[in-house]
Design a protein around this motif. Structure first.
Motif, mmCIF file in Angstrom:
data_model
loop_
_atom_site.group_PDB
_atom_site.id
_atom_site.type_symbol
_atom_site.label_atom_id
_atom_site.label_comp_id
_atom_site.label_asym_id
_atom_site.label_seq_id
_atom_site.Cartn_x
_atom_site.Cartn_y
_atom_site.Cartn_z
ATOM 1 N N ARG A 61 -3.849 -7.032 5.922
ATOM 2 C CA ARG A 61 -2.452 -6.877 5.395
ATOM 3 C C ARG A 61 -2.211 -6.637 4.055
ATOM 4 O O ARG A 61 -1.167 -5.928 3.477
ATOM 5 C CB ARG A 61 -1.887 -8.599 5.047
ATOM 6 C CG ARG A 61 -0.560 -7.968 4.410
ATOM 7 C CD ARG A 61 -0.409 -9.856 4.275
ATOM 8 N NE ARG A 61 0.959 -10.035 3.402
ATOM 9 C CZ ARG A 61 1.343 -11.344 2.750
ATOM 10 N NH1 ARG A 61 0.640 -12.688 2.632
ATOM 11 N NH2 ARG A 61 2.373 -11.690 2.148
ATOM 12 N N VAL A 62 -3.126 -6.122 3.084
ATOM 13 C CA VAL A 62 -3.686 -5.822 2.184
ATOM 14 C C VAL A 62 -3.254 -4.437 2.439
ATOM 15 O O VAL A 62 -2.430 -3.482 1.240
ATOM 16 C CB VAL A 62 -5.057 -5.935 1.371
ATOM 17 C CG1 VAL A 62 -5.309 -4.513 -0.110
ATOM 18 C CG2 VAL A 62 -5.254 -7.296 0.657
ATOM 19 N N CYS A 63 -4.082 -3.685 3.379
ATOM 20 C CA CYS A 63 -3.779 -2.271 3.895
ATOM 21 C C CYS A 63 -2.753 -2.008 3.423
ATOM 22 O O CYS A 63 -2.190 -0.471 3.347
ATOM 23 C CB CYS A 63 -4.438 -1.934 4.882
ATOM 24 S SG CYS A 63 -6.378 -1.815 4.179
ATOM 25 N N ALA A 64 -1.359 -2.598 4.734
ATOM 26 C CA ALA A 64 -0.717 -2.389 4.821
ATOM 27 C C ALA A 64 0.716 -3.021 3.619
ATOM 28 O O ALA A 64 2.061 -1.739 3.731
ATOM 29 C CB ALA A 64 -0.003 -3.362 6.234
ATOM 30 N N HIS A 65 0.277 -3.300 3.258
ATOM 31 C CA HIS A 65 1.215 -3.771 1.564
ATOM 32 C C HIS A 65 0.800 -3.430 0.588
ATOM 33 O O HIS A 65 1.594 -2.800 -0.500
ATOM 34 C CB HIS A 65 1.436 -5.096 1.629
ATOM 35 C CG HIS A 65 2.268 -5.402 2.859
ATOM 36 N ND1 HIS A 65 4.332 -5.361 3.112
ATOM 37 C CD2 HIS A 65 1.990 -6.923 4.127
ATOM 38 C CE1 HIS A 65 4.423 -5.714 4.575
ATOM 39 N NE2 HIS A 65 2.953 -5.797 5.086
ATOM 40 N N THR A 66 -0.040 -2.474 0.090
ATOM 41 C CA THR A 66 -0.805 -2.122 -1.300
ATOM 42 C C THR A 66 -0.113 -0.428 -1.375
ATOM 43 O O THR A 66 0.011 -0.267 -0.458
ATOM 44 C CB THR A 66 -2.702 -1.434 -1.356
ATOM 45 O OG1 THR A 66 -2.057 -1.501 -2.712
ATOM 46 C CG2 THR A 66 -2.440 -0.538 -0.660
ATOM 47 N N THR A 67 0.352 -0.535 -3.058
ATOM 48 C CA THR A 67 0.486 0.970 -3.455
ATOM 49 C C THR A 67 -0.059 1.109 -4.005
ATOM 50 O O THR A 67 0.465 2.909 -4.404
ATOM 51 C CB THR A 67 1.720 0.265 -4.860
ATOM 52 O OG1 THR A 67 1.449 -0.540 -5.609
ATOM 53 C CG2 THR A 67 2.919 -0.684 -4.262
ATOM 54 N N CYS A 68 -1.609 0.963 -4.252
ATOM 55 C CA CYS A 68 -2.328 2.123 -4.975
ATOM 56 C C CYS A 68 -3.954 1.538 -3.859
ATOM 57 O O CYS A 68 -3.941 1.254 -2.456
ATOM 58 C CB CYS A 68 -3.408 0.954 -6.212
ATOM 59 S SG CYS A 68 -4.004 -0.699 -5.460
ATOM 60 N N PRO A 69 -4.449 3.077 -3.841
ATOM 61 C CA PRO A 69 -5.502 3.348 -2.210
ATOM 62 C C PRO A 69 -6.117 1.565 -2.107
ATOM 63 O O PRO A 69 -6.706 1.100 -3.184
ATOM 64 C CB PRO A 69 -6.303 4.547 -2.802
ATOM 65 C CG PRO A 69 -4.923 5.152 -4.108
ATOM 66 C CD PRO A 69 -4.150 3.952 -4.693
ATOM 67 N N VAL A 70 -6.480 1.527 -1.041
ATOM 68 C CA VAL A 70 -7.577 0.689 -0.642
ATOM 69 C C VAL A 70 -8.895 1.298 -0.340
ATOM 70 O O VAL A 70 -8.583 1.861 1.206
ATOM 71 C CB VAL A 70 -6.935 -0.329 -0.448
ATOM 72 C CG1 VAL A 70 -6.108 -0.246 1.352
ATOM 73 C CG2 VAL A 70 -7.744 -1.489 0.231
ATOM 74 N N VAL A 71 -9.649 0.714 -0.073
ATOM 75 C CA VAL A 71 -11.208 0.821 0.530
ATOM 76 C C VAL A 71 -11.668 0.255 0.799
ATOM 77 O O VAL A 71 -11.633 -0.876 0.554
ATOM 78 C CB VAL A 71 -12.024 1.839 -0.541
ATOM 79 C CG1 VAL A 71 -13.756 1.881 0.633
ATOM 80 C CG2 VAL A 71 -11.865 3.007 -1.280
ATOM 81 N N VAL A 72 -11.862 -0.266 2.507
ATOM 82 C CA VAL A 72 -11.846 -1.154 3.097
ATOM 83 C C VAL A 72 -13.779 -0.399 3.906
ATOM 84 O O VAL A 72 -13.640 0.648 4.164
ATOM 85 C CB VAL A 72 -11.439 -1.466 4.849
ATOM 86 C CG1 VAL A 72 -12.144 -2.311 5.324
ATOM 87 C CG2 VAL A 72 -10.007 -1.660 4.469
ATOM 88 N N VAL A 73 -14.545 -1.651 3.137
ATOM 89 C CA VAL A 73 -15.816 -0.952 3.666
ATOM 90 C C VAL A 73 -16.707 -2.064 4.863
ATOM 91 O O VAL A 73 -16.460 -3.156 5.049
ATOM 92 C CB VAL A 73 -16.952 -1.520 2.372
ATOM 93 C CG1 VAL A 73 -18.511 -1.253 2.660
ATOM 94 C CG2 VAL A 73 -16.452 -0.068 1.122
ATOM 95 N N PRO A 74 -16.929 -1.303 5.733
ATOM 96 C CA PRO A 74 -17.940 -2.072 6.521
ATOM 97 C C PRO A 74 -18.760 -2.822 6.545
ATOM 98 O O PRO A 74 -19.839 -2.205 6.089
ATOM 99 C CB PRO A 74 -17.754 -1.446 8.203
ATOM 100 C CG PRO A 74 -17.913 -0.298 7.506
ATOM 101 C CD PRO A 74 -17.000 0.202 6.085
#
Length: 227
Positions: A61-74
């Motif tokens: 949800r954060v990735c879908a709605h954020t207005t700034c870049p987001v990094v997802v770390v596995p």
């Protein structure tokens, strides 16, 4: 939480690490905080019933709605020998994602690998019959090579200190990006914010790499063009 913060302070003493404990839905809290941030970092904590779908609902949800870049770390992210940042490039509208990749590569002293993936289009499907291609494959390949060159030319001019190694290939974009980024530090993809009552917040390629990529994935939101 404080234990994690203490480990971060010990590992990176030159950084200021602050913690906050806020009540409320996690995704909403993170998105509200992101209004004052340049970057969000989240993990993959999914526990769904589908093998390989490791991204939790909060991070998605954060990735879908954020207005700034987001990094997802596995959790299984591995260190690599040669620092590199892979970025998916569909067309000119993905330029902000490429610029983000260049800046991250500059910070880690690595190279950028912009990947443009295209698909051979056939006239139709007829069982037992080989359908003709719509266009000459060599001409199409040249067209896509020129497109990526055109996109990268001004970026190369602004970042002469960063090595940019372009790649044009055919196939399914998600599989191609995951293959190239298998040994990368970061995979960057664009998330186009569409207009409309029910806009798609994450395209199929972005959705696929978020769930299956073995390296960290950066999602760079691209605002929708004014209609």
């Amino acid at each position: 939480m404080e234990q994690t913060a203490d480990r971060s302070r010990a590992a990176y003493p030159h950084l200021t690490v602050e913690t906050s404990l806020i009540e409320g839905p996690a995704a909403d809290v993170i998105l509200e905080a992101s209004r004052r941030a340049e970057l969000i970092v989240v993990g993959t904590r999914g526990h769904g019933g589908f093998a390989g779908l490791l991204l939790g609902s909060v991070s998605l949800r954060v990735c879908a709605h954020t207005t700034c870049p987001v990094v997802v770390v596995p959790e299984a992210a591995e260190e690599v020998d040669t620092p590199s940042v892979v970025v998916g490039v569909a067309d000119h509208s993905d330029t902000p994602a490429v610029e983000f990749a260049v800046e991250r590569a500059r910070r880690i002293g690595g190279r950028v690998v912009p990947v443009h993936v295209w698909t051979l289009t056939m006239a139709g499907y007829f069982p037992g019959v080989v359908a003709p291609l719509l266009g000459d494959p060599l001409d199409l390949a040249t067209t896509h090579d020129h497109l990526l060159t055109e996109i990268l030319e001004p970026i190369r001019a602004k970042a002469p200190d960063v090595t940019i190694e372009a790649m044009v290939t055919t196939g399914a974009p998600a599989y191609a990006l995951m293959g190239v980024s298998a040994h990368a530090d970061l995979l960057v993809v664009a998330a186009h914010r569409a207009h409309g009552p029910f806009p798609m917040r994450l395209g199929p390629t972005t959705h696929a790499v978020l769930h299956h990529a073995s390296c960290p994935v950066a999602v760079v939101p691209i605002p929708a063009a004014t209609p």
